[in-house]
Design an enzyme around this catalytic site. Structure first.
Site, PDB file in Angstrom:
ATOM      1  N   SER A  94     -22.601  14.062  23.844  1.00 25.68           N
ATOM      2  CA  SER A  94     -22.096  12.845  24.442  1.00 25.68           C
ATOM      3  C   SER A  94     -20.952  13.311  25.141  1.00 25.68           C
ATOM      4  CB  SER A  94     -22.190  11.736  23.726  1.00 25.68           C
ATOM      5  OG  SER A  94     -23.507  11.396  23.300  1.00 25.68           O
ATOM      6  N   LYS A 169     -24.643   8.005  29.521  1.00 26.29           N
ATOM      7  CA  LYS A 169     -24.920   7.611  28.268  1.00 26.29           C
ATOM      8  C   LYS A 169     -23.523   6.982  27.648  1.00 26.29           C
ATOM      9  CE  LYS A 169     -25.477   8.444  23.834  1.00 26.29           C
ATOM     10  NZ  LYS A 169     -25.796   9.796  22.999  1.00 26.29           N
ATOM     11  N   LYS A 238     -15.518   7.140  20.331  1.00 25.35           N
ATOM     12  CA  LYS A 238     -15.029   8.227  21.304  1.00 25.35           C
ATOM     13  C   LYS A 238     -16.091   7.972  22.588  1.00 25.35           C
ATOM     14  CE  LYS A 238     -17.707  11.579  21.376  1.00 25.35           C
ATOM     15  NZ  LYS A 238     -18.999  12.014  21.982  1.00 25.35           N
TER      16      LYS A 238
END
Lengths: 293, 293, 293, 293
Positions: A94, A169, A238
């Site tokens: 990711s 994403k 994150k």
């Protein structure tokens, strides 16, 4: 069959790699901590002593690490020199679009393709090969890697140029964070008002404010107090920060996305590095002095 | 059959009242602007010249107004004196718990029951009698009114004491606001990144960040640019402010709920009083200089 | 000279009462915990056994409690019946306008005046009689109480009708919270960037972003790590919530004021009931893993 | 005396350059739009036909542009090749640390020094030579440029390595944004509560919530409705976004700084490119339906 190198055998990466082996590809695996790689001996995969050894002569390299910075670090630690023209690197991390675009540029200089291909669907989706894979990159690179991606992905979507997979994403994750946290605020306040969480969810899930969080995560993980550790809160934080950086870079005023990123970052600091992403609601509970149960 | 007085024949109230008439109850209707009441002549309902006239000798009074303050105003404008012991007032307004508790107290002094019973499901749900009804109040009052409520509601949930129905409704609306706005920020930023909204929604709706907003509202109303006017943004803003007041009063730190309330209030001022709640995304689009299409 | 009853001898109330005694007024004091009242024996004040006894036959009653709810509680615990027509109640609590207006209405029924008169200036200002006093209420009531107020206040401002004093005080507190927290975010981030807090403050305080927080609180309390406990964070959080309720009730979209209230509430939960308001920066430091020093 | 090249003669840059000329330096000026440069003929400065011509053989180059990206663009448009070893580039742009560090690295390869040196103090400070200059970079580069900097700066602070000056400036701007917007919310809400802005400011400025915004900007610019255009809101928004990027990159949870950046960005879109930074309060006024007057 193509030869596949798989770098990064974490909670999601390991079952993805296992799917690739089961599909008949020649697989070479590597992981920073050796034990996780050693466990692949029985799958017939070659355990490479270094990432550079894993990728040498592979057709497709799959990376599944924590951050784009980790991917760049691995490239800088000898992998870049071991790649050869015509390969495709499929990065299932990711990641963040800025780093992905830089990596794609560096690889293009060696005539190596780059596809950012983060996945959604969790450990279960990886084990069953039903992940959603959001791809960014050139059509031809995606096509070359498609057989490998199909080993673990069911819905494979070409989102746009390099970085587009990362962007989609990240936005999904920010919305996941928003709905977990928002539903948490709502259920804690209702609990303090004398409305049971079961009743509240029964109504919410028959109404317009429902989300995957309220329909699945809260009933299965919060009301049961099970809080299984399937995806770390620090990684959600994150991801949410990546989303917040994208909305800012695109000049979209985005107070909610920004706040979601900050709240996850706070909660990750409060709960420590092992906490699951759904445990973020424990911070709301602690601040409010009431549990959702 | 019970005699029912229905006060407030707006977009949702009118079809609810029609369902009550169709179920065979003796119906007396009243609306602040007379035309909307006159349209009920053909249903066999009695058009009352005043709210007080409507409620006199009714068994159950249903109110469906914009705010709890409007309900209190109607009570003060002669309705309170026209009520008699044993009646139940079912308030389908998306109200606030503080006012509802005060109204319940005032009615209790006259031995009149009060149930806050906001609904979810929109115009379509009202027309089809499939609304979700979230009730707050005494079990006995709810039971007495249940036949009437069943004329328009399918899922009837007793959430808790007076105010609990309002609280659950308000929280649903805050989550609706959060998901509309958050999905809007995401899709606008993705559009600017070169990801089409169709693709973005295809992925999101197969991933963990999905919500009723992303699954239904955006595909049907935003991507089509149809933006049908089914529920006013200014009312969503009012509901979100109620939610924000509840979380604060319950001492639940609730930065997202507070921010959702503020953003809706801003957007309602930007877009004017006729704007639909989903049009809030137009404010994000305007600020970002890009449309989701 | 007038007879003054003083209810609430906390950190600010005690020195205010001492100023009143020193100015020659006949003083009767009461405090919920008796010890703080007993300490007044040497000032010549009468120690009243109950709040009702304290106020009986007084000309001016001064209250200085934690919240408006505490003031209402004291009134309900016998004080209301002990008041007589012509008295003025000067409420120096940092209260909320809604409760103050209700109290004023209840007192008006007894022909007792009400002035909300929260103060600013801290313990030092109270001791030296240099407090700023922000008054809400009728001119005539303020005038009747002015000699008493002048015993502890230097700048006495009539802000508007009942509640106006509370409103101005609350807004000041919200701005205090905003500047403490905002300066904290800035200095922690700069410390992590390698800029010393002394240097950062030297520049900020010569630039446009300066505030009382950066000019006085940070140099004296944060950089020294002294964090003296002069005003509780939980009270600042309460004041900021009052401000946030006012801006919402006035329909002013106010994302910053709302967020300031939430952050203070979180920080007060994190740090416990004894924490000073400036210690809020410790929460930022903890989340960031760096101290401002 | 050193030879100085000055690139960027905007509202602040022009008077800074005039101070340099007045101090006796040999000055060569350049501006993207020629007219602003032509106005310098009477100062004795050489009007350079291109930025590259301006910098050739200069000892110190001063840049004062809108963004770091503009500085990089100018370097790429021929300036880089025109620089020679030993020069120092003093960048007075309110820049971002990431770009500044990249620029410093690029210049170091040519043995050219880089100092980020954003200023505070406005047009008046530039005209009078009393600017605060916050410097990031090597001590030796700052010393070499100090005589030039002293021509326009009074308080010259070495904040840390390259980027530190940008960081401190950005944080100042974020705090400026926070205090303007927060004071705006407070004064609009108080105005709607019946408290005049003059009275509110009189109290605030004698209390703990005061700031440069409340003490200077609101009395001089808002209450007078003068709103002089001295510094563009869109630039304040850019600066606040830099601050928000820094706090995020440093992993400091910073909900207020993030929100300040978003609000400024929204307001800049609402008010257009010519709006002054203090006009941000007009957005709050518009949303609230009340002016501060």
């Amino acid at each position: 069959m193509q030869t596949v190198a798989f770098l990064g055998l974490g909670a999601i990466g390991a079952p993805m790699a296992r799917r690739i082996a089961a599909a008949g590809f020649t697989l070479r695996v590597w992981n920073r901590t050796h034990e996780r790689a050693a466990a692949f001996a029985k799958t017939g995969a070659t355990i490479a002593p270094s990432a550079a050894d894993a990728v040498r002569d592979a057709d497709v390299v799959v990376t599944c690490l924590s951050t784009s910075a980790d991917v760049e670090q691995v490239l800088d630690d000898g992998v870049l020199e071991a790649l050869r023209a015509g390969m495709v690197l499929v990065d299932c991390t990711s990641g963040d679009p800025v780093t992905s675009r830089r990596l794609a540029g560096r690889l293009a200089a060696w005539d190596v393709g780059f596809v950012d291909a983060p996945v959604s669907g969790g450990v279960k989706g990886a084990e069953e090969g039903t992940l959603t894979v959001m791809c960014g990159g050139d059509e031809q690179h995606i096509e070359r890697a498609r057989p490998v991606i199909e080993a673990f992905g069911k819905k494979i979507v070409h989102c746009g140029p390099v970085g587009a997979g990362d962007a989609v994403k990240a936005m999904n994750q920010a919305l996941l964070a928003l709905t977990i946290w928002g539903t948490g605020e709502a259920l804690v306040a209702l609990a303090k008002s004398g409305v049971s969480p079961e009743t509240a969810l029964e109504v919410l899930n028959a109404s317009s404010g429902r989300s995957n969080a309220s329909m699945n995560l809260f009933p299965e993980r919060v009301l049961t107090r099970a809080f299984p550790r399937t995806f770390r809160l620090s990684l959600l934080a994150k991801d949410a920060r990546i989303a917040a950086d994208i909305t800012r870079a695109e000049r979209v005023p985005s107070p909610l996305t920004q706040l979601a990123a900050e709240l996850c970052t706070m909660a990750a600091r409060e709960l420590g590095d092992e906490a699951d992403h759904v445990e973020a609601v424990k911070v709301i509970e602690r601040w409010a002095g009431t549990e959702i149960r």
